[in-house]
Every structure is written in C-alpha cells, then in structure tokens.
Design a protein around this motif. Structure first.
Motif: not given
Length: 209
Positions: A159-187
């Motif tokens: 659908i996005m017309e990108i490689s599967s490797a790119q999809v995995y990369d976007f997901m991996y980095k998104a999960l890492g960013a979410l964990r990092k942001k949540v850990k820094k949250s006051e909540a």
C-alpha cells in the motif's frame, strides 16, 4: 436488502465488477467508502478534498474497470489507489509542496483511548497521545495500518509502496520512540502493566505472531 456479494470472496466480487456487474460495484462502494474516508481524514482535514478524491477514484475505477488487474484483497487495492490519488490531488492543491513531500499523516488513540479511559485517568492517555504525535508521519501511518486495520507487513509495504524492510524499520523505530517518550513522561510512575501492556505488549505480540 443485503447484497448477494456479502458472502462472496474478494476475487469473485472484483472479477464481477471488472466484467461490468453494477451490483458488485455498488457493493464495493458501500463497503469501502467510509473506510477510505476515515483513512483520508488521517491525512487531511479538508473534507472536500477527501470527498472529491474518493468520487474521482470510484468514477475512474468504473470507467477503467476492463483494464484493471485482478486482486484478492479489495480493501488493500483501494487503499493503495486512494493514497496515490489523494497525494496527487494534495500536491495540485498546494503548489508550494515540494516534489517529494508527503501528506501530513496523523492518528489518535481513538478506540484504544476509549478502552484505556474506562480503566485509567486522563494523564495516561495524554502521555501516550503526546508520544504518538511526536512520531514521524511514516511511523504513524505504519502504526495505523498495523494496529487499527490489522494489516500484515507485506500488505503495508504494498500500500505504501515501500520495501518490507522499511516497514519493519519504521515500526522498530516507532516502538523505540514510544518507549523512550513514555519513560520520560511525568505520568510514567502510573504507567504500570495497565496502559503499557495494552499498547506496547500488544504491539510486540503483533510483530512476532
């Protein structure tokens, strides 16, 4: 009145449409119009742009039906076609957009937020939402397809017309960013197994299953 195509697989329904069966076309339109519209709203708040693009898409599909290829996944075929058309129309509308620019893709917690809200306070929801809002557009789009629509990585790639490797990369980095942001949250102190399990562990299960 229920369409006779309700219990027919996508391949046969699409083939019937390509052969000029108007009932099949109407069924496809009725089933997928709102889904595509909701997807379009993640890109743009311009209802006219989204509506016009959808009408243009379905009109062209009917006019060019005999030239279309076969598919066994109608929704994915329409997602890809609509995404291309919306990007093209957005660029026409915004003459200042660069050649390689992408639509601004946004997502909210929507259904997940409703579930969380029943069990946890507003501070948790806001922290997760803020973390999601700071992801890149591609990361948010991949998350939308994976968690809101349940698509496979191969389908997202198509659908996005990108490689599967790119999809995995976007997901991996998104999960890492979410964990990092949540850990820094006051909540973070109240982000116990409740919210994190709901969002991140569900995410990890989706990856490895």
């Amino acid at each position: 009145m229920q369409s006779r195509f309700l219990h027919i697989d996508d391949t046969k329904t699409w083939d019937a449409f390509r052969e000029g069966n108007q009932a099949a076309f109407e069924y496809i339109y009725q089933v997928y119009f709102q889904t595509l519209y909701n997807y379009g709203k993640k890109f743009s708040k311009d209802d006219a742009l989204i509506g016009d693009t959808l009408q243009q898409l379905f009109t062209e599909l009917w006019q060019k039906r005999k030239k279309l290829g076969a598919t066994d996944q109608i929704k994915n075929y329409l997602y890809k076609s609509f995404r291309r058309a919306l990007l093209r129309n957005q660029k026409k509308q915004d003459k200042n957009a660069s050649e390689g620019s992408a639509l601004s893709f946004g997502i909210s917690l929507s259904y997940e937020a409703q579930v969380i809200q029943q069990q946890h306070d507003r501070e948790q929801m806001e922290a997760l939402q803020q973390a999601i809002s700071q992801l890149t557009e591609k990361q948010r789009e991949v998350i939308y397809f994976k968690f809101y629509d349940g698509l496979s990585y191969a389908e997202i790639s198509e659908i996005m017309e990108i490689s599967s490797a790119q999809v995995y990369d976007f997901m991996y980095k998104a999960l890492g960013a979410l964990r990092k942001k949540v850990k820094k949250s006051e909540a973070y102190s109240i982000f116990t197994s409740s919210t994190i399990t709901f969002f991140l562990i569900y995410t990890l299960l989706s990856i490895f299953l």
